[in-house]
Design an enzyme around this catalytic site. Structure first.
Site, PDB file in Angstrom:
ATOM      1  N   ARG A  57       0.837  -1.207   0.000  1.00  0.00           N
ATOM      2  CA  ARG A  57       0.000   0.000   0.000  1.00  0.00           C
ATOM      3  C   ARG A  57       0.874   1.260   0.000  1.00  0.00           C
ATOM      4  O   ARG A  57       0.589   2.243  -0.688  1.00  0.00           O
ATOM      5  CB  ARG A  57      -0.959  -0.020   1.197  1.00  0.00           C
ATOM      6  CG  ARG A  57      -1.770   1.229   1.363  1.00  0.00           C
ATOM      7  CD  ARG A  57      -3.072   1.017   2.157  1.00  0.00           C
ATOM      8  NE  ARG A  57      -2.970   0.112   3.279  1.00  0.00           N
ATOM      9  CZ  ARG A  57      -2.349   0.384   4.438  1.00  0.00           C
ATOM     10  NH1 ARG A  57      -1.800   1.566   4.637  1.00  0.00           N
ATOM     11  NH2 ARG A  57      -2.294  -0.520   5.398  1.00  0.00           N
ATOM     12  N   TYR A 109     -17.400  17.178 -14.131  1.00  0.00           N
ATOM     13  CA  TYR A 109     -17.892  15.791 -14.166  1.00  0.00           C
ATOM     14  C   TYR A 109     -18.907  15.563 -13.039  1.00  0.00           C
ATOM     15  O   TYR A 109     -18.647  15.924 -11.885  1.00  0.00           O
ATOM     16  CB  TYR A 109     -16.695  14.836 -14.064  1.00  0.00           C
ATOM     17  CG  TYR A 109     -17.104  13.406 -13.829  1.00  0.00           C
ATOM     18  CD1 TYR A 109     -17.989  12.769 -14.695  1.00  0.00           C
ATOM     19  CD2 TYR A 109     -16.610  12.690 -12.748  1.00  0.00           C
ATOM     20  CE1 TYR A 109     -18.381  11.454 -14.477  1.00  0.00           C
ATOM     21  CE2 TYR A 109     -16.993  11.371 -12.532  1.00  0.00           C
ATOM     22  CZ  TYR A 109     -17.887  10.766 -13.397  1.00  0.00           C
ATOM     23  OH  TYR A 109     -18.274   9.470 -13.170  1.00  0.00           O
ATOM     24  N   ASP A 182      -8.197  19.532 -13.330  1.00  0.00           N
ATOM     25  CA  ASP A 182      -8.555  18.223 -13.891  1.00  0.00           C
ATOM     26  C   ASP A 182      -8.265  18.280 -15.390  1.00  0.00           C
ATOM     27  O   ASP A 182      -8.936  18.978 -16.154  1.00  0.00           O
ATOM     28  CB  ASP A 182     -10.042  17.942 -13.605  1.00  0.00           C
ATOM     29  CG  ASP A 182     -10.482  16.561 -14.083  1.00  0.00           C
ATOM     30  OD1 ASP A 182      -9.829  16.005 -14.995  1.00  0.00           O
ATOM     31  OD2 ASP A 182     -11.498  16.056 -13.570  1.00  0.00           O
ATOM     32  N   LYS A 207      -9.249   7.185 -18.653  1.00  0.00           N
ATOM     33  CA  LYS A 207      -9.583   7.744 -19.970  1.00  0.00           C
ATOM     34  C   LYS A 207      -8.382   7.663 -20.926  1.00  0.00           C
ATOM     35  O   LYS A 207      -7.857   6.597 -21.130  1.00  0.00           O
ATOM     36  CB  LYS A 207     -10.096   9.174 -19.803  1.00  0.00           C
ATOM     37  CG  LYS A 207     -11.021   9.366 -18.608  1.00  0.00           C
ATOM     38  CD  LYS A 207     -12.257   8.483 -18.661  1.00  0.00           C
ATOM     39  CE  LYS A 207     -13.150   8.781 -17.474  1.00  0.00           C
ATOM     40  NZ  LYS A 207     -14.052   7.728 -17.127  1.00  0.00           N
TER      41      LYS A 207
HETATM   42  O1  P1T Z   1     -14.205   7.321 -13.270  1.00  0.00           O
HETATM   43  P1  P1T Z   1     -12.981   7.796 -12.546  1.00  0.00           P
HETATM   44  O2  P1T Z   1     -11.705   7.168 -13.015  1.00  0.00           O
HETATM   45  O3  P1T Z   1     -13.141   7.738 -11.052  1.00  0.00           O
HETATM   46  O4  P1T Z   1     -12.793   9.346 -12.941  1.00  0.00           O
HETATM   47  C1  P1T Z   1     -13.725  10.335 -12.602  1.00  0.00           C
HETATM   48  C2  P1T Z   1     -13.627  11.508 -13.563  1.00  0.00           C
HETATM   49  C3  P1T Z   1     -12.944  12.644 -13.179  1.00  0.00           C
HETATM   50  N1  P1T Z   1     -12.813  13.711 -13.996  1.00  0.00           N
HETATM   51  C4  P1T Z   1     -13.370  13.716 -15.223  1.00  0.00           C
HETATM   52  C5  P1T Z   1     -13.236  14.923 -16.097  1.00  0.00           C
HETATM   53  C6  P1T Z   1     -14.082  12.600 -15.682  1.00  0.00           C
HETATM   54  O5  P1T Z   1     -14.615  12.645 -16.907  1.00  0.00           O
HETATM   55  C7  P1T Z   1     -14.229  11.471 -14.828  1.00  0.00           C
HETATM   56  C8  P1T Z   1     -15.020  10.266 -15.240  1.00  0.00           C
HETATM   57  N2  P1T Z   1     -15.926  10.529 -16.286  1.00  0.00           N
HETATM   58  C9  P1T Z   1     -16.816   9.650 -16.818  1.00  0.00           C
HETATM   59  C10 P1T Z   1     -16.940   8.379 -16.402  1.00  0.00           C
HETATM   60  C11 P1T Z   1     -17.677  10.196 -17.889  1.00  0.00           C
HETATM   61  O6  P1T Z   1     -18.346   9.436 -18.609  1.00  0.00           O
HETATM   62  O7  P1T Z   1     -17.687  11.428 -18.054  1.00  0.00           O
END
Ligand code: P1T
Length: 394
Positions: A57, A109, A182, A207
């Site tokens: 961890r 988001y 972000d 992503k």
């Molecule tokens: O899903 P995760 O890896 O926890 O990430 C969250 C997140 C944070 N910031 C942005 C700009 C994002 O687009 C996302 C996740 N977004 C999607 C799942 C979506 O479909 O927009």
């Protein structure tokens, strides 16, 4: 290479993605590919004396390789990985204490919105949501107890652009405020917020950086030793760390990031231009097109644009539903940034947690369709959109 008036891409990005942290000399076996180290514990020479790793961890060799590579891509000093984007967000926000205040971009988001309003608010941390496309609104939202400014740029799903440099100048007039950006929609290939004054770059690695729709992970990149120490402590104490296998997968995805992003940009622009001419489209939101009101700003702070765009279809929920269910090459689904093209209705999917009145005020209406344009042939994608428009009005 500079594309269409964007910032000139720095040389060496793809080389760093392939080599940084991955020197064969690092391993006694000189392997060229990073090993997946599954061991959760590491032998100590005497109590507390070890070779940098003690427990899975607090640190893991496969994770360390990825963290080093990611930080180099942002020209940052430190990278930290987490089990999802939202796990990274939870960890950053845990820097704050009860009584603190955050200024947040209002278009962001839906999951981040939900984390803030449904979870963090209960910890007695307050927020002001502002339209940070107007930096003066960030300035006027700052309070005596503000400790963090959180922006997305481009925003999800409206593709708004925030002037990172200007916001960072406003924020850094106050020593105690941290600027978090972000950068998920562009990745470090197309935008490097630390170089524009951000303190922490945030990623959903789920992503573009992984790019293959098979890993959930998040990351933070920073320059400050003090922030790194505090966040590394929280990474271990909150414990939202990724598995070594997933770190290997993202590391592998990074190898083709530069190539993928160039193609996402080409395909995204081809689709954006096609949509702009379509009689069933009211408006296209794509920062790389001259019709975008912040096109010049986008070009002045990034190296290009990804495959993300949104558009308003003429009509309402019924037309959107018909259109989305008629797609054959695009997949109707959440997420973005993978090799395959995805389409979604943000109002009903990613932004469902946001109250309807906020969604409508922002423009996240039932006729707003978001596309994550993948790496298929642009012609095939256009033909797919074309047949879905025909099916919508038939
Ligand atoms: O899903 P995760 O890896 O926890 O990430 C969250 C997140 C944070 N910031 C942005 C700009 C994002 O687009 C996302 C996740 N977004 C999607 C799942 C979506 O479909 O927009």
């Amino acid at each position: 290479m500079s594309v269409d008036g964007y910032l000139m891409q720095e040389p060496g990005f793809a080389t760093k993605a392939i080599h940084v942290g991955q020197e064969p000399e690092r391993w006694s076996s000189s392997n060229v590919v990073t090993p997946i180290v599954l061991s959760t514990t590491f032998k100590q020479q005497s109590p507390s004396q070890h070779k940098g790793f003690e427990y899975g961890r607090s640190g893991n060799p496969s994770r360390e390789v990825l963290e080093q590579c990611l930080s180099s891509l942002d020209n940052g000093k430190y990278g930290l990985c987490f089990s999802s984007g939202l796990a990274a967000a939870t960890t950053v926000i845990s820097l704050l204490s009860a009584g603190d205040h955050i200024v947040v971009m209002d278009d962001l988001y839906g999951g981040t919105y939900e984390l803030l309003t449904e979870v963090i608010e209960r910890r007695d941390i307050t927020f002001t949501f502002v339209d940070a496309r107007y930096p003066e609104r960030v300035a006027s939202a700052i309070q005596r107890n503000t400790r963090m400014v959180w922006i997305e740029t481009p925003t999800n799903p409206l593709m708004g652009i925030v002037d990172i440099k200007q916001v960072s100048e406003i924020v850094h007039a106050y020593e105690e405020i941290i600027l978090v950006v972000d950068n998920t929609f562009l990745s470090s290939y197309f935008q490097r917020p630390l170089m524009l004054g951000a303190d922490i770059v945030f990623y959903s690695l789920t992503k573009y950086l992984n790019g293959h729709t098979d890993v959930l992970m998040g990351a933070l990149v920073m320059n400050s030793n003090e922030l790194h120490e505090r966040l590394k402590f929280l990474q271990n104490s909150l414990g939202a760390v990724p598995s070594p296998f997933e770190c290997f997968m993202v590391n592998r995805g990074l190898k083709t990031l530069a190539l993928r992003m160039e193609q996402h940009m080409k395909n995204g622009l081809a689709i954006g231009r096609y949509l702009e001419k379509h009689p069933l489209v009211d408006k296209v939101l794509h920062p790389g097109l001259p019709s975008h009101p912040q096109h010049q700003l986008a070009k002045s702070q990034s190296y290009g644009h990804s495959g993300m765009l949104s558009f308003y279809i003429k009509g309402g929920l019924e037309e959107s539903q018909k259109f989305l269910s008629s797609l054959k090459v695009f997949t109707l689904g959440a997420s973005l940034g993978g090799f395959q093209s995805l389409a979604m209705l943000s109002s009903q999917m990613s932004h469902a947690p946001m109250p309807i009145e906020d969604r409508i005020r922002l423009g996240i209406t039932d006729n707003l369709i978001r596309l994550s344009v993948g790496l298929e042939e642009a012609q095939d994608l256009i033909a797919d959109l074309d047949q879905a428009f025909k099916a919508t009005v038939s």
